[in-house]
Design a protein around this motif. Structure first.
Motif, mmCIF file in Angstrom:
data_model
loop_
_atom_site.group_PDB
_atom_site.id
_atom_site.type_symbol
_atom_site.label_atom_id
_atom_site.label_comp_id
_atom_site.label_asym_id
_atom_site.label_seq_id
_atom_site.Cartn_x
_atom_site.Cartn_y
_atom_site.Cartn_z
ATOM 1 N N UNK A 133 62.972 139.051 54.067
ATOM 2 C CA UNK A 133 61.850 138.479 53.963
ATOM 3 C C UNK A 133 61.639 137.234 54.363
ATOM 4 N N UNK A 134 62.375 136.508 54.845
ATOM 5 C CA UNK A 134 62.543 135.330 55.603
ATOM 6 C C UNK A 134 61.963 135.587 56.916
ATOM 7 N N UNK A 135 62.421 136.865 57.640
ATOM 8 C CA UNK A 135 62.083 137.033 58.861
ATOM 9 C C UNK A 135 60.534 137.525 58.967
ATOM 10 N N UNK A 136 60.183 138.051 57.884
ATOM 11 C CA UNK A 136 58.714 138.490 57.763
ATOM 12 C C UNK A 136 57.703 137.533 57.501
ATOM 13 N N UNK A 137 58.160 136.412 56.733
ATOM 14 C CA UNK A 137 57.442 135.316 56.168
ATOM 15 C C UNK A 137 57.510 134.342 57.538
ATOM 16 N N UNK A 138 58.590 134.226 58.299
ATOM 17 C CA UNK A 138 58.400 133.401 59.615
ATOM 18 C C UNK A 138 57.487 134.010 60.784
ATOM 19 N N UNK A 139 57.014 135.280 60.718
ATOM 20 C CA UNK A 139 56.397 135.800 61.751
ATOM 21 C C UNK A 139 57.073 136.524 62.856
ATOM 22 N N UNK A 140 58.295 136.855 62.133
ATOM 23 C CA UNK A 140 59.090 137.635 63.398
ATOM 24 C C UNK A 140 58.456 138.861 63.818
ATOM 25 N N UNK A 141 58.035 139.615 62.848
ATOM 26 C CA UNK A 141 57.141 141.019 63.016
ATOM 27 C C UNK A 141 55.763 141.161 63.403
ATOM 28 N N UNK A 142 55.213 139.920 63.684
ATOM 29 C CA UNK A 142 53.747 139.725 63.560
ATOM 30 C C UNK A 142 53.174 140.782 64.734
ATOM 31 N N UNK A 143 53.814 140.361 65.982
ATOM 32 C CA UNK A 143 53.175 140.902 67.271
ATOM 33 C C UNK A 143 54.059 142.309 67.707
ATOM 34 N N UNK A 144 53.709 143.495 67.439
ATOM 35 C CA UNK A 144 54.310 144.626 67.885
ATOM 36 C C UNK A 144 53.721 145.295 69.104
ATOM 37 N N UNK A 145 52.372 144.667 69.685
ATOM 38 C CA UNK A 145 51.876 145.436 70.759
ATOM 39 C C UNK A 145 52.168 144.687 72.184
ATOM 40 N N UNK A 146 52.273 143.275 72.187
ATOM 41 C CA UNK A 146 52.134 142.836 73.172
ATOM 42 C C UNK A 146 53.601 142.851 74.141
ATOM 43 N N UNK A 147 54.871 142.927 73.401
ATOM 44 C CA UNK A 147 55.980 143.290 74.043
ATOM 45 C C UNK A 147 55.948 144.486 75.026
ATOM 46 N N UNK A 148 55.280 145.576 74.257
ATOM 47 C CA UNK A 148 55.187 146.965 75.248
ATOM 48 C C UNK A 148 54.340 146.723 76.511
ATOM 49 N N UNK A 149 53.513 145.836 76.526
ATOM 50 C CA UNK A 149 52.669 145.699 77.740
ATOM 51 C C UNK A 149 52.914 144.245 78.463
ATOM 52 N N UNK A 150 53.703 143.682 78.203
ATOM 53 C CA UNK A 150 53.812 142.216 78.753
ATOM 54 C C UNK A 150 54.202 142.621 80.360
ATOM 55 N N UNK A 151 54.801 143.418 80.716
ATOM 56 C CA UNK A 151 55.186 143.913 82.205
ATOM 57 C C UNK A 151 53.842 143.975 82.821
ATOM 58 N N UNK A 152 52.958 144.793 82.049
ATOM 59 C CA UNK A 152 51.540 144.861 82.826
ATOM 60 C C UNK A 152 50.701 143.551 82.928
ATOM 61 N N UNK A 153 50.900 142.602 82.211
ATOM 62 C CA UNK A 153 50.127 141.487 82.171
ATOM 63 C C UNK A 153 50.618 140.448 82.898
#
Length: 53
Positions: free
Chosen positions: A23-43
């Motif tokens: 819950x601390x990790x969720x509240x801290x935003x650890x799981x907010x962005x699940x799209x960008x890491x998969x396409x970071x190499x393309x950007x």
């Protein structure tokens, strides 16, 4: 019999610790962005960092 109660208590404390960390990790935003890491190499730009020729 006392050992069983002690092990149950320790496992419950450990489980609550992991649940609190989740819950601390969720509240801290650890799981907010699940799209960008998969396409970071393309950007990323392919500009060379070494400008010496």
């Amino acid at each position: 019999m006392t050992v069983i109660f002690l092990l149950i208590l320790v496992s419950l404390i450990l489980a609550l610790g992991f649940l609190g960390a989740f819950f601390w990790a969720v509240k801290g935003g650890q799981y907010d962005d699940d799209y960008t890491p998969s396409v970071r190499i393309l950007l990323e730009d392919d500009k060379p960092t070494d400008t010496k020729l």
